[in-house]
Design a protein around this motif. Structure first.
Motif, mmCIF file in Angstrom:
data_model
loop_
_atom_site.group_PDB
_atom_site.id
_atom_site.type_symbol
_atom_site.label_atom_id
_atom_site.label_comp_id
_atom_site.label_asym_id
_atom_site.label_seq_id
_atom_site.Cartn_x
_atom_site.Cartn_y
_atom_site.Cartn_z
ATOM 1 N N VAL A 8 -2.098 0.636 -6.306
ATOM 2 C CA VAL A 8 -3.099 1.570 -5.802
ATOM 3 C C VAL A 8 -2.874 2.933 -6.460
ATOM 4 C CG1 VAL A 8 -3.884 2.737 -3.699
ATOM 5 C CG2 VAL A 8 -3.184 0.350 -3.595
ATOM 6 N N ASN A 9 -3.949 3.635 -6.767
ATOM 7 C CA ASN A 9 -3.857 4.990 -7.293
ATOM 8 C C ASN A 9 -3.148 5.874 -6.279
ATOM 9 O OD1 ASN A 9 -5.040 7.865 -7.601
ATOM 10 N ND2 ASN A 9 -5.535 6.864 -9.541
ATOM 11 N N ASN A 10 -2.291 6.777 -6.759
ATOM 12 C CA ASN A 10 -1.556 7.660 -5.850
ATOM 13 C C ASN A 10 -2.471 8.454 -4.921
ATOM 14 O OD1 ASN A 10 1.066 6.986 -6.494
ATOM 15 N ND2 ASN A 10 1.339 8.658 -7.950
ATOM 16 N N ASN A 41 0.845 5.561 -9.877
ATOM 17 C CA ASN A 41 0.336 4.585 -8.921
ATOM 18 C C ASN A 41 1.402 4.342 -7.867
ATOM 19 O OD1 ASN A 41 -2.104 3.948 -10.350
ATOM 20 N ND2 ASN A 41 -0.896 2.713 -11.762
ATOM 21 N N THR A 42 1.010 3.679 -6.818
ATOM 22 C CA THR A 42 1.938 3.167 -5.826
ATOM 23 C C THR A 42 1.715 1.669 -5.741
ATOM 24 O OG1 THR A 42 1.899 5.227 -4.567
ATOM 25 C CG2 THR A 42 2.660 3.256 -3.403
ATOM 26 N N THR A 43 2.796 0.904 -5.840
ATOM 27 C CA THR A 43 2.717 -0.542 -5.703
ATOM 28 C C THR A 43 3.246 -0.911 -4.329
ATOM 29 O OG1 THR A 43 2.982 -0.876 -8.075
ATOM 30 C CG2 THR A 43 3.459 -2.757 -6.655
ATOM 31 N N PHE A 44 2.410 -1.576 -3.556
ATOM 32 C CA PHE A 44 2.789 -2.032 -2.223
ATOM 33 C C PHE A 44 3.200 -3.495 -2.302
ATOM 34 C CE2 PHE A 44 -0.065 1.474 -1.373
ATOM 35 C CZ PHE A 44 0.520 2.119 -0.299
ATOM 36 N N LEU A 45 4.297 -3.829 -1.659
ATOM 37 C CA LEU A 45 4.717 -5.221 -1.478
ATOM 38 C C LEU A 45 4.559 -5.529 0.002
ATOM 39 C CD1 LEU A 45 8.053 -5.170 -3.527
ATOM 40 C CD2 LEU A 45 5.761 -5.732 -4.323
ATOM 41 N N ILE A 46 3.697 -6.485 0.305
ATOM 42 C CA ILE A 46 3.374 -6.807 1.696
ATOM 43 C C ILE A 46 3.569 -8.301 1.892
ATOM 44 C CG2 ILE A 46 1.593 -6.716 3.482
ATOM 45 C CD1 ILE A 46 0.161 -4.716 1.365
#
Length: 108
Positions: A8-10, A41-46
């Motif tokens: 996701v964009n910061n 960016n921010t990478t989310f791990l869910i």
């Protein structure tokens, strides 16, 4: 069980994180950089149950917005030795999402 990778964009990361948390999702956030624009960016791990994947993706879709920005692009000048910079309109934002199967998940 599934693992969702959401890049996701910061500019949208806080809204995505808040919305996921409010809906009971746990996410690990990693700082990342895009290869084309070299933007943050921010990478989310869910990690979540199979039946909760679509809801998580809906949240990410709702909170990640595409937008147009002008970015400088360097191009060789007519002389051939110098580079000139001119703006080019590009689409940024939104999210890139990958969903993978998880063989084992433990929260220790």
């Amino acid at each position: 069980m599934k693992l969702i990778y959401a890049i996701v964009n910061n500019d949208d990361a806080y809204a995505v994180s808040s919305a996921l948390t409010k809906q009971g999702y746990f996410a690990t956030k990693l700082a990342s950089t895009g290869g084309f624009l070299m933007a943050g960016n921010t990478t989310f791990l869910i990690c979540t149950d199979d039946h909760k994947v679509e809801k998580a993706i809906d949240i990410i879709r709702e909170k990640s917005h595409k937008r147009k920005e002008f970015v400088p692009v360097n191009s060789p000048s007519a002389i051939g030795t110098d580079f000139t910079s001119f703006p080019v309109e590009v689409s940024v934002g939104g999210a890139t999402v990958f969903v993978t199967n998880i063989e084992r998940f433990e929260k220790l």
